[in-house]
Design an enzyme around this catalytic site. Structure first.
Site, short mmCIF file in Angstrom:
data_model
loop_
_atom_site.label_atom_id
_atom_site.label_comp_id
_atom_site.label_asym_id
_atom_site.label_seq_id
_atom_site.Cartn_x
_atom_site.Cartn_y
_atom_site.Cartn_z
N GLU A 1 19.62 169.95 -33.81
CA GLU A 1 18.52 170.11 -34.77
C GLU A 1 17.23 169.73 -34.03
OE1 GLU A 1 18.98 168.30 -38.61
OE2 GLU A 1 21.11 168.75 -38.67
N ARG B 1 26.51 165.35 -41.33
CA ARG B 1 25.82 165.27 -40.04
C ARG B 1 26.40 166.32 -39.11
NH1 ARG B 1 22.30 163.34 -42.12
NH2 ARG B 1 21.18 161.39 -41.78
N HIS C 1 18.67 171.47 -43.07
CA HIS C 1 18.73 170.04 -43.37
C HIS C 1 17.82 169.70 -44.57
CE1 HIS C 1 19.78 165.89 -41.49
NE2 HIS C 1 19.65 165.80 -42.81
N1 LIG Z 1 22.11 166.74 -45.67
C1 LIG Z 1 21.31 165.78 -46.06
O1 LIG Z 1 20.13 165.97 -46.27
C2 LIG Z 1 21.87 164.41 -46.27
C3 LIG Z 1 22.95 163.98 -45.56
N2 LIG Z 1 23.45 162.75 -45.78
C4 LIG Z 1 24.63 162.34 -44.99
O2 LIG Z 1 25.71 162.14 -45.89
C5 LIG Z 1 26.43 160.99 -45.46
C6 LIG Z 1 27.19 160.40 -46.64
O3 LIG Z 1 26.29 159.85 -47.56
P1 LIG Z 1 26.80 158.91 -48.77
O4 LIG Z 1 27.83 159.59 -49.56
O5 LIG Z 1 25.59 158.42 -49.45
O6 LIG Z 1 27.47 157.73 -47.92
P2 LIG Z 1 28.53 156.63 -48.43
O7 LIG Z 1 28.46 155.53 -47.43
O8 LIG Z 1 28.30 156.34 -49.86
O9 LIG Z 1 29.93 157.39 -48.31
C7 LIG Z 1 30.53 157.76 -47.11
C8 LIG Z 1 32.00 157.45 -47.23
O10 LIG Z 1 32.69 158.08 -46.14
C9 LIG Z 1 33.65 157.14 -45.64
N3 LIG Z 1 34.02 157.48 -44.27
C10 LIG Z 1 33.35 157.23 -43.12
N4 LIG Z 1 34.01 157.74 -42.07
C11 LIG Z 1 35.15 158.31 -42.56
C12 LIG Z 1 36.26 158.96 -41.97
N5 LIG Z 1 36.33 159.15 -40.65
N6 LIG Z 1 37.27 159.37 -42.77
C13 LIG Z 1 37.21 159.18 -44.12
N7 LIG Z 1 36.17 158.57 -44.73
C14 LIG Z 1 35.15 158.14 -43.97
C15 LIG Z 1 32.92 155.83 -45.75
O11 LIG Z 1 33.81 154.73 -45.60
P3 LIG Z 1 33.27 153.43 -44.79
O12 LIG Z 1 32.26 152.81 -45.68
O13 LIG Z 1 34.49 152.61 -44.55
O14 LIG Z 1 32.67 153.94 -43.51
C16 LIG Z 1 32.30 155.94 -47.13
O15 LIG Z 1 33.19 155.56 -48.15
C17 LIG Z 1 25.33 160.08 -44.89
O16 LIG Z 1 25.85 159.16 -43.97
C18 LIG Z 1 24.39 161.05 -44.24
O17 LIG Z 1 24.75 161.22 -42.88
C19 LIG Z 1 22.93 161.90 -46.71
C20 LIG Z 1 21.85 162.29 -47.46
C21 LIG Z 1 21.19 163.55 -47.26
O1 LIG Z 2 19.17 160.94 -46.03
C1 LIG Z 2 19.74 161.47 -45.06
O2 LIG Z 2 20.64 160.91 -44.40
C2 LIG Z 2 19.35 162.83 -44.68
O3 LIG Z 2 19.96 163.41 -43.82
C3 LIG Z 2 18.19 163.47 -45.32
O4 LIG Z 2 17.04 163.00 -44.75
#
Ligand SMILES: NC(=O)C1=CN([C@@H]2O[C@H](COP(=O)(O)OP(=O)(O)OC[C@H]3O[C@@H](n4cnc5c(N)ncnc54)[C@H](OP(=O)(O)O)[C@@H]3O)[C@@H](O)[C@H]2O)C=CC1
Ligand SMILES: O=C(O)C(=O)CO
Length: 319
Positions: A274, A245, A292
């Site tokens: 964005e 993000r 994105h």
């Molecule tokens: N560019 C794009 O198009 C996309 C972007 N995304 C972004 O990617 C992010 C991650 O997705 P995903 O992997 O599926 O999410 P997950 O929830 O599977 O993984 C995120 C991990 O990060 C941990 N976390 C949160 N805050 C911190 C911190 N400050 N320090 C260390 N670890 C932290 C979480 O722990 P906890 O559960 O305790 O918070 C969790 O284990 C989404 O939230 C989204 O914003 C996703 C899809 C597409």
């Molecule tokens: O799935 C998400 O969180 C994305 O940013 C893509 O739409």
């Protein structure tokens, strides 16, 4: 049984819902007219990606709404807790796009490591004399194999990144709030696999020891996760990728770090503003850019469509 897919929906989802008797509307309704449209057409399910905002005002004014679905992971554009308090189901598609985002991370890494973002911009503009100069300026490329990648956020996407990195022969270090040890199964084309356990470490250690850093945390409430103090801890010549993000990295601190050569290159899929990122970011020769599109593959969108359709049918018990 009307479903409004206001930011679009893959054909897989449309077909699956239509087969079960849903009417899927893919017309784009403006944010200002959305509540009236939902009421007028008695929409029970509203599907969005990241563009449509589903805030308290929509939730309060649309009593027909039973399901709000996000085709994707981050639900920053939906007042999730409020909707749930009102008895509305809020769903998303947590695993459908993980591989696609992870692959985009490596697209940015390979791009930056070999200056593709700059050569793509400059090659069409130069004549033969400058061509040779340009070639010289791209002489100091680097390899990924054997280097250390630091994954911040070892959830679904972080673990996919680890899988690819291990396959490439990289050392993986990771930090996470929640995951203490990730057990990564790397599967090869011939169905052989290896298992690698990765113990997560404190963030500062990961920042200190990584040649490449990639961020996979959700939007943070406490402000920038990576700003000037964090860049200072990193190795000289580190590279950083953000496909999570926009607000996770302080873009001004990043530009400074790139200009001082502390950071070799960056790859950004997400931005503080964005869809209008700052000119400094857009025009920087050391930043590889995508608008994105982390989840924008045919495969991920197909899985997202099917996952939403399955969840909607299951909640409304239509089989
Ligand atoms: N560019 C794009 O198009 C996309 C972007 N995304 C972004 O990617 C992010 C991650 O997705 P995903 O992997 O599926 O999410 P997950 O929830 O599977 O993984 C995120 C991990 O990060 C941990 N976390 C949160 N805050 C911190 C911190 N400050 N320090 C260390 N670890 C932290 C979480 O722990 P906890 O559960 O305790 O918070 C969790 O284990 C989404 O939230 C989204 O914003 C996703 C899809 C597409
Ligand atoms: O799935 C998400 O969180 C994305 O940013 C893509 O739409």
């Amino acid at each position: 049984m009307k479903v409004l897919a206001n930011d679009g929906l893959d054909q897989s989802g449309i077909d699956s819902l239509t087969e079960k008797g849903f009417e899927v509307i893919t017309k784009k309704v403006s944010q200002d007219s959305l509540a009236d449209y939902i009421n007028e057409h008695k929409i029970r399910t509203l599907l969005v990606r990241s563009a449509t905002q589903v805030r308290k005002d929509i939730i309060d004014h649309c009593p027909s709404l039973e399901i709000i679905g996000r085709g994707g992971v981050g639900m920053d554009n939906i007042d999730v807790d409020y909707a749930r308090e009102k008895g509305i189901h809020v769903i998303n598609t947590p695993s459908a796009s993980s591989e696609s985002v992870a692959e985009l991370v490596f697209a940015h890494l390979f791009s930056g490591a070999r200056f593709l973002q700059d050569s793509n911009r400059k090659m069409p503009l130069v004549g033969d004399v400058e061509f040779a100069k340009l070639k010289k300026s791209y002489a100091a490329g680097i390899e990924l194999r054997g280097k250390t990648i630091g994954i911040i956020g070892m959830g679904r996407i972080g673990q996919e990144v680890a899988r690819i990195a291990l396959g490439l022969g990289m050392r993986v270090v990771a930090a996470d709030n929640n995951v203490g040890r990730a057990s990564i199964k790397v599967k090869f084309y011939n169905n052989q696999f290896i298992n690698v356990d990765i113990e997560t470490e404190p963030l500062q250690q990961v920042l200190k020891h990584s040649d490449f850093i990639t961020l996979h945390v959700p939007a943070q409430k406490e402000g920038y996760m990576i700003g000037e103090p964090e860049f200072e801890i990193m190795k000289d010549g580190v590279a950083i990728i953000n496909c999570s993000r926009g607000g996770v990295i302080d873009e001004s601190a990043l530009i400074k770090a790139l200009d001082s050569e502390k950071v070799r290159f960056a790859g950004l899929d997400v931005f503080i503003n964005e869809p209008t990122p700052s000119k400094e970011v857009l025009n920087h020769s050391k930043i590889s850019l995508t608008p994105h599109t982390g989840a924008s593959t045919l495969e991920a969108q197909d899985r997202i469509g099917l996952s939403l359709a399955e969840q909607i049918s299951s909640i409304l018990q239509i089989h």
